[in-house]
Write an enzyme that holds these catalytic residues in place. Structure first.
Site, PDB file in Angstrom:
ATOM      1  CE  LYS A   1      -3.712  -2.273   2.377  1.00 12.81           C
ATOM      2  NZ  LYS A   1      -4.606  -2.696   3.511  1.00 12.81           N
TER       3      LYS A   1
ATOM      4  CE1 TYR B   1      -9.389  -4.066   0.614  1.00 14.68           C
ATOM      5  CE2 TYR B   1      -8.718  -1.506  -0.285  1.00 14.68           C
ATOM      6  CZ  TYR B   1      -8.337  -2.867   1.036  1.00 14.68           C
ATOM      7  OH  TYR B   1      -7.117  -3.031   1.259  1.00 14.68           O
TER       8      TYR B   1
ATOM      9  CG  ASN C   1      -3.377  -2.782   6.697  1.00 14.48           C
ATOM     10  OD1 ASN C   1      -3.688  -1.747   5.713  1.00 14.48           O
ATOM     11  ND2 ASN C   1      -4.627  -2.999   7.430  1.00 14.48           N
TER      12      ASN C   1
ATOM     13  CG  HIS D   1      -5.061  -6.265  -0.499  1.00 17.63           C
ATOM     14  ND1 HIS D   1      -6.084  -6.822   0.079  1.00 17.63           N
ATOM     15  CD2 HIS D   1      -4.998  -7.441  -1.364  1.00 17.63           C
ATOM     16  CE1 HIS D   1      -6.941  -8.071  -0.385  1.00 17.63           C
ATOM     17  NE2 HIS D   1      -6.345  -8.098  -1.419  1.00 17.63           N
TER      18      HIS D   1
ATOM     19  CD  GLU E   1      -8.285 -10.131  -3.972  1.00 16.26           C
ATOM     20  OE1 GLU E   1      -6.963 -10.123  -3.657  1.00 16.26           O
ATOM     21  OE2 GLU E   1      -9.097  -9.378  -2.883  1.00 16.26           O
TER      22      GLU E   1
HETATM   23  N1  LIG Z   1     -12.111   0.352  11.150  1.00 14.22           N
HETATM   24  C1  LIG Z   1     -11.742   0.255  10.222  1.00 14.22           C
HETATM   25  N2  LIG Z   1     -11.239   1.744  10.427  1.00 14.22           N
HETATM   26  C2  LIG Z   1      -9.732   2.340   9.116  1.00 14.22           C
HETATM   27  N3  LIG Z   1      -9.688   1.665   8.001  1.00 14.22           N
HETATM   28  C3  LIG Z   1      -9.978  -0.141   8.148  1.00 14.22           C
HETATM   29  C4  LIG Z   1     -11.073   0.012   9.608  1.00 14.22           C
HETATM   30  N4  LIG Z   1     -11.403  -1.816   8.639  1.00 14.22           N
HETATM   31  C5  LIG Z   1     -10.884  -1.794   7.512  1.00 14.22           C
HETATM   32  N5  LIG Z   1      -9.357  -0.538   7.172  1.00 14.22           N
HETATM   33  C6  LIG Z   1      -9.298  -0.909   5.906  1.00 14.22           C
HETATM   34  O1  LIG Z   1      -9.572  -1.759   4.874  1.00 14.22           O
HETATM   35  C7  LIG Z   1      -9.071  -1.949   4.492  1.00 14.22           C
HETATM   36  C8  LIG Z   1      -9.414  -3.553   3.986  1.00 14.22           C
HETATM   37  O2  LIG Z   1      -9.795  -4.402   4.687  1.00 14.22           O
HETATM   38  P1  LIG Z   1     -10.372  -6.074   5.527  1.00 14.22           P
HETATM   39  O3  LIG Z   1     -11.490  -5.791   6.613  1.00 14.22           O
HETATM   40  O4  LIG Z   1     -10.442  -6.433   4.193  1.00 14.22           O
HETATM   41  O5  LIG Z   1      -9.207  -5.612   6.219  1.00 14.22           O
HETATM   42  P2  LIG Z   1      -8.070  -6.782   5.730  1.00 14.22           P
HETATM   43  O6  LIG Z   1      -8.119  -7.665   5.176  1.00 14.22           O
HETATM   44  O7  LIG Z   1      -6.895  -7.146   6.864  1.00 14.22           O
HETATM   45  O8  LIG Z   1      -7.164  -6.260   4.841  1.00 14.22           O
HETATM   46  P3  LIG Z   1      -6.920  -6.293   3.201  1.00 14.22           P
HETATM   47  O9  LIG Z   1      -8.311  -6.371   2.347  1.00 14.22           O
HETATM   48  O10 LIG Z   1      -6.362  -4.611   2.385  1.00 14.22           O
HETATM   49  O11 LIG Z   1      -5.714  -7.052   3.039  1.00 14.22           O
HETATM   50  C9  LIG Z   1      -7.895  -2.654   5.857  1.00 14.22           C
HETATM   51  O12 LIG Z   1      -6.946  -3.412   5.773  1.00 14.22           O
HETATM   52  C10 LIG Z   1      -7.487  -0.791   6.402  1.00 14.22           C
HETATM   53  O13 LIG Z   1      -6.510  -0.306   5.037  1.00 14.22           O
HETATM   54 MG   LIG Z   2      -9.946  -8.219   3.064  1.00 12.63          MG
END
Ligand SMILES: Nc1ncnc2c1ncn2[C@@H]1O[C@H](COP(=O)(O)OP(=O)(O)OP(=O)(O)O)[C@@H](O)[C@H]1O
Ligand SMILES: [Mg+2]
Length: 132
Positions: free
Chosen positions: A9, A49, A112, A115, A126
């Site tokens: 990211k 997303y 974070n 992805h 994806e």
């Molecule tokens: N509560 C939240 N507040 C702010 N940002 C969030 C929150 N939840 C998710 N995100 C953002 O959206 C992304 C996608 O959320 P998801 O629930 O799919 O988590 P993930 O699967 O761990 O992450 P990714 O899909 O990016 O690998 C997260 O990685 C984060 O950057």
């Molecule tokens: Mg995810």
């Protein structure tokens, strides 16, 4: 062979951590079979997303994910989807264990660094989305 979609990211780029993330993939013995740097737009993020598109923090995700380049990768190996999720750690860097990418380098649940696909099925979707 099982495949997953991994994407560093914009914060990883900004902080100069892309190489260290790639190193962890390689150290584990997984193969990066394709890679490209891209700038994402809101449309592709609404798709990628989609499960978060109606959340109040979605505009922040768009702002974050369009703030700089991402590096998308196809990564191959046995059990690579689940294994990469373990190597990344959970969404929130404060919850993630030291030794994971997010546990070592992230301290909140939005920025974070990386992805990773959450299922074999989504990985293929994806990979098609980002590599055509
Ligand atoms: N509560 C939240 N507040 C702010 N940002 C969030 C929150 N939840 C998710 N995100 C953002 O959206 C992304 C996608 O959320 P998801 O629930 O799919 O988590 P993930 O699967 O761990 O992450 P990714 O899909 O990016 O690998 C997260 O990685 C984060 O950057
Ligand atoms: Mg995810």
């Amino acid at each position: 062979m099982e495949r997953t979609y991994i994407m560093t990211k914009p914060d990883a780029y900004e902080r100069g951590l892309v190489g260290r993330i790639i190193t962890r993939i390689e150290e584990k013995g997984f193969k990066i079979t394709d890679m490209k740097m891209m700038r994402l737009d809101e449309n592709i993020l609404k798709e990628h997303y989609a499960h978060l598109a109606d959340k109040p923090f979605f505009p922040e995700i768009v702002e974050y994910m369009t703030s700089g380049p991402v590096v998308g990768m196809i990564v191959e190996g046995n059990g690579v989807v689940d294994s990469m999720r373990k190597i990344m750690g959970p969404t929130d860097g404060l919850e993630a264990m030291p030794g994971t990418i997010r546990g070592d380098f992230a301290n909140n649940k939005s920025e974070n660094l990386v992805h990773g696909s959450d299922s074999v099925e989504n990985a293929e979707i994806e990979i098609k989305r980002f590599f055509g």
